[in-house]
Design an enzyme around this catalytic site. Structure first.
Site, mmCIF file in Angstrom:
data_model
loop_
_atom_site.group_PDB
_atom_site.id
_atom_site.type_symbol
_atom_site.label_atom_id
_atom_site.label_comp_id
_atom_site.label_asym_id
_atom_site.label_seq_id
_atom_site.Cartn_x
_atom_site.Cartn_y
_atom_site.Cartn_z
ATOM 1 N N GLU A 74 15.740 -9.365 -35.514
ATOM 2 C CA GLU A 74 15.853 -9.102 -34.075
ATOM 3 C C GLU A 74 15.967 -7.610 -33.826
ATOM 4 O OE1 GLU A 74 15.635 -9.799 -31.102
ATOM 5 O OE2 GLU A 74 16.828 -11.477 -30.406
ATOM 6 N N ASP A 75 15.473 -7.166 -32.681
ATOM 7 C CA ASP A 75 15.644 -5.772 -32.315
ATOM 8 C C ASP A 75 17.098 -5.494 -31.922
ATOM 9 O OD1 ASP A 75 15.433 -7.361 -30.037
ATOM 10 O OD2 ASP A 75 14.079 -6.030 -28.962
ATOM 11 N N ILE A 76 17.615 -6.296 -30.984
ATOM 12 C CA ILE A 76 18.942 -6.008 -30.454
ATOM 13 C C ILE A 76 19.666 -7.291 -30.059
ATOM 14 C CG2 ILE A 76 17.937 -5.569 -28.152
ATOM 15 C CD1 ILE A 76 20.170 -3.403 -27.806
ATOM 16 N N VAL A 77 20.943 -7.347 -30.359
ATOM 17 C CA VAL A 77 21.778 -8.471 -29.942
ATOM 18 C C VAL A 77 22.664 -7.976 -28.808
ATOM 19 C CG1 VAL A 77 23.533 -10.142 -30.650
ATOM 20 C CG2 VAL A 77 21.699 -9.503 -32.225
ATOM 21 N N ASP A 78 22.457 -8.578 -27.642
ATOM 22 C CA ASP A 78 23.152 -8.156 -26.424
ATOM 23 C C ASP A 78 24.268 -9.174 -26.142
ATOM 24 O OD1 ASP A 78 23.433 -6.625 -24.013
ATOM 25 O OD2 ASP A 78 22.169 -8.023 -22.947
ATOM 26 N N GLY B 157 24.095 -12.216 -27.252
ATOM 27 C CA GLY B 157 24.112 -13.083 -28.430
ATOM 28 C C GLY B 157 23.450 -14.425 -28.175
ATOM 29 N N THR C 92 20.328 -15.313 -27.407
ATOM 30 C CA THR C 92 19.031 -15.528 -28.061
ATOM 31 C C THR C 92 19.216 -15.889 -29.532
ATOM 32 O OG1 THR C 92 18.053 -13.901 -26.565
ATOM 33 C CG2 THR C 92 16.787 -14.461 -28.542
ATOM 34 N N LYS D 90 25.314 -4.730 -29.199
ATOM 35 C CA LYS D 90 26.217 -4.171 -28.182
ATOM 36 C C LYS D 90 27.495 -5.009 -28.190
ATOM 37 C CE LYS D 90 22.397 -3.169 -24.974
ATOM 38 N NZ LYS D 90 21.830 -3.553 -23.667
ATOM 39 N N ASP E 142 11.953 -2.042 -25.019
ATOM 40 C CA ASP E 142 11.337 -1.616 -23.762
ATOM 41 C C ASP E 142 12.273 -1.780 -22.575
ATOM 42 O OD1 ASP E 142 11.221 -4.551 -23.846
ATOM 43 O OD2 ASP E 142 10.117 -4.334 -21.965
HETATM 44 P P1 IMP Z 1 20.717 -11.559 -25.771
HETATM 45 O O1 IMP Z 1 20.160 -12.943 -25.763
HETATM 46 O O2 IMP Z 1 21.547 -11.297 -24.541
HETATM 47 O O3 IMP Z 1 21.470 -11.193 -27.023
HETATM 48 O O4 IMP Z 1 19.537 -10.564 -25.562
HETATM 49 C C1 IMP Z 1 18.617 -10.384 -26.477
HETATM 50 C C2 IMP Z 1 17.335 -9.775 -25.953
HETATM 51 O O5 IMP Z 1 17.433 -9.037 -24.710
HETATM 52 C C3 IMP Z 1 16.946 -8.766 -26.971
HETATM 53 O O6 IMP Z 1 16.281 -9.368 -28.059
HETATM 54 C C4 IMP Z 1 16.079 -7.839 -26.174
HETATM 55 O O7 IMP Z 1 14.773 -8.372 -26.133
HETATM 56 C C5 IMP Z 1 16.691 -7.845 -24.798
HETATM 57 N N1 IMP Z 1 17.604 -6.678 -24.650
HETATM 58 C C6 IMP Z 1 18.948 -6.684 -24.547
HETATM 59 N N2 IMP Z 1 19.455 -5.452 -24.401
HETATM 60 C C7 IMP Z 1 18.390 -4.618 -24.434
HETATM 61 C C8 IMP Z 1 18.258 -3.179 -24.332
HETATM 62 O O8 IMP Z 1 19.216 -2.411 -24.194
HETATM 63 N N3 IMP Z 1 16.981 -2.707 -24.396
HETATM 64 C C9 IMP Z 1 15.898 -3.490 -24.546
HETATM 65 N N4 IMP Z 1 15.975 -4.836 -24.652
HETATM 66 C C10 IMP Z 1 17.208 -5.399 -24.593
HETATM 67 MG MG MG Z 2 14.610 -9.286 -29.085
#
Ligand code: IMP
Ligand code: MG
Length: 177
Positions: free
Chosen positions: A99-103, A105, A107, A131, A159
């Site tokens: 994964e690129d980033i876990v925000d 969590g 996803t 984060k 992006d």
């Molecule tokens: P989660 O499900 O909230 O953990 O979000 C995951 C997805 O949101 C990531 O895989 C990204 O595609 C997108 N995302 C969350 N934060 C960012 C960011 O700061 N920049 C770009 N994409 C983000």
């Molecule tokens: Mg992603």
């Protein structure tokens, strides 16, 4: 229209040395395994996965999956849906989600459940960024690049409205929120 250059949060050299370090650890941990299936989560993973996979010294296969959140602003917390599935049958295989980033969590949590039900031999996670302040589910990241503050970041595949993915570094953009 946003035209300013994103401020540098993590410079290119720092990303690349961390990616090399992650690749070294993964190669050690999976030494002797017949094949590792890297599952990239589109689209943000594409540069990270390219760099990481080229630095692995173990047999590996690359596949992709694409997901989307239902409400972009979290009207349905945690609701994620599959929009493109893997081509690989992962039953009995060693699988590493990239994964690129876990925000929040959400996803990664969804993906772990979905892939676990297919009976892989093992299932682990790798994310370039996390984060910690935004996490709302306990989700284990086995290989993590960097913890970052609660900011919207772009570059190195990430992006904002499909812009700035090809920046070589991780930068910060103002989202107006
Ligand atoms: P989660 O499900 O909230 O953990 O979000 C995951 C997805 O949101 C990531 O895989 C990204 O595609 C997108 N995302 C969350 N934060 C960012 C960011 O700061 N920049 C770009 N994409 C983000
Ligand atoms: Mg992603």
């Amino acid at each position: 229209m946003e035209s300013t250059v994103p401020a540098v949060l993590i410079p290119e050299e720092k990303i690349l040395s961390r990616v090399a370090e992650l690749a070294r650890r993964i190669s050690e941990d999976y030494a002797g395994v017949e094949e590792l299936v890297l599952v990239g989560v589109l689209r943000g993973c594409y540069i990270f996965l390219a760099d990481l996979s080229r630095r692995l010294t173990i047999p590996r296969r690359i596949d992709f999956i694409a997901l989307a959140s239902y409400g972009m602003t979290g009207t349905v917390p945690g609701a994620v849906r599959l929009i493109m599935d893997l081509r690989t049958d992962i039953a009995g295989k060693h699988v590493l989600i990239v994964e690129d980033i876990v925000d929040t969590g959400d996803t990664l949590q969804y993906l772990l459940g979905a892939l676990r039900s297919r009976g892989p031999a093992s299932l682990k996670t790798c994310a370039l960024l996390r984060k910690p302040e935004r996490l709302r589910t306990e989700v284990r990241i086995d290989y993590l690049g960097f913890d970052i503050p609660d900011l919207w970041v772009v570059g190195y595949g990430l992006d904002y409205g499909d812009r700035n993915r090809a920046l070589p570094y991780i930068g910060v953009v103002e989202t107006g929120e």
